[in-house]
Design a protein around this motif. Structure first.
Motif, PDB file in Angstrom:
ATOM      1  N   ALA A 180       0.849  -1.186   0.000  1.00  0.00           N
ATOM      2  CA  ALA A 180       0.000   0.000   0.000  1.00  0.00           C
ATOM      3  C   ALA A 180       0.883   1.233   0.000  1.00  0.00           C
ATOM      4  CB  ALA A 180      -0.913   0.008   1.222  1.00  0.00           C
ATOM      5  N   ASP A 216      -9.834  12.893  -2.929  1.00  0.00           N
ATOM      6  CA  ASP A 216      -8.637  12.183  -3.389  1.00  0.00           C
ATOM      7  C   ASP A 216      -8.353  11.014  -2.457  1.00  0.00           C
ATOM      8  OD1 ASP A 216      -8.277  13.994  -5.438  1.00  0.00           O
ATOM      9  OD2 ASP A 216      -6.893  15.244  -4.284  1.00  0.00           O
ATOM     10  N   ALA A 217      -7.973   9.884  -3.040  1.00  0.00           N
ATOM     11  CA  ALA A 217      -7.617   8.703  -2.242  1.00  0.00           C
ATOM     12  C   ALA A 217      -6.303   8.963  -1.515  1.00  0.00           C
ATOM     13  CB  ALA A 217      -7.484   7.485  -3.139  1.00  0.00           C
ATOM     14  N   ARG A 243      -3.532   3.846  -1.589  1.00  0.00           N
ATOM     15  CA  ARG A 243      -3.805   3.082  -2.810  1.00  0.00           C
ATOM     16  C   ARG A 243      -2.943   1.828  -2.800  1.00  0.00           C
ATOM     17  NH1 ARG A 243       0.510   3.640  -6.196  1.00  0.00           N
ATOM     18  NH2 ARG A 243       1.764   5.531  -5.971  1.00  0.00           N
ATOM     19  N   GLU A 244      -3.361   0.853  -3.561  1.00  0.00           N
ATOM     20  CA  GLU A 244      -2.589  -0.380  -3.713  1.00  0.00           C
ATOM     21  C   GLU A 244      -1.465  -0.132  -4.713  1.00  0.00           C
ATOM     22  OE1 GLU A 244      -3.317  -5.066  -4.875  1.00  0.00           O
ATOM     23  OE2 GLU A 244      -4.964  -3.641  -5.022  1.00  0.00           O
TER      24      GLU A 244
END
Length: 160
Positions: A117, A141-142, A145-146
């Protein structure tokens, strides 16, 4: 340095003072900003019930993000350390933007299932130290994330 079962990096750029209540004393440098982003993100995430308010007061910058986090944090209880079998490992970081007032850091973390991550953290220089600036609750906005791999500019290999 170990915090609640997760290994954290330390260095000449910080933190200079570490207790259960706070980790402070980061240098006004890119390295200090990166260390603060990592340390503060992990500590706020794993802070036990007895210390989360003190960690918030010393490690998180004022704002709507902090207020929203504190409101949510009172609703859960953390009593123990992370289980070593499932605890994440901080693997590295990339500074995507830096100046003496604010820095954006991508923190790479791996998990026992080999997933990775990337957490985008922002730190701001407040009261002669770096503090974590949590995103506004209305932001879209994230933050996490992966990632397929640990693609960090600076790799950290914490001891097992």
């Amino acid at each position: 340095m170990d915090y609640q079962g997760v290994r954290l990096p330390v260095g000449a750029d910080g933190p200079r003072q570490v207790s259960a209540e706070a980790a402070t004393g980061f240098a006004p440098s890119p390295q200090g900003a990166a260390l603060a982003a990592i340390v503060h993100t992990v500590r706020m995430s794993l802070a036990p019930d007895a210390h989360w308010a003190s960690i918030a007061a010393h490690e998180i910058a004022a704002g709507a993000g902090k207020d929203a986090w504190a409101s949510s944090r009172v609703l859960l209880s953390i009593q123990g350390r992370a289980d070593p079998a499932t605890a994440p490992r901080v693997r590295g970081h990339t500074i995507t933007d830096y100046n003496r007032a604010i820095a954006h850091v991508q923190i790479y973390t791996s998990f026992p299932d080999n997933s990775v991550a990337v957490n985008t953290a922002t730190v701001v220089w407040v009261a002669e130290d770096w503090r974590l600036q949590l995103p506004d609750p209305s932001a879209t906005d994230a933050v996490v994330r992966e990632a397929a791999t640990v693609d960090a500019q600076v790799r950290l290999e914490a001891p097992q």
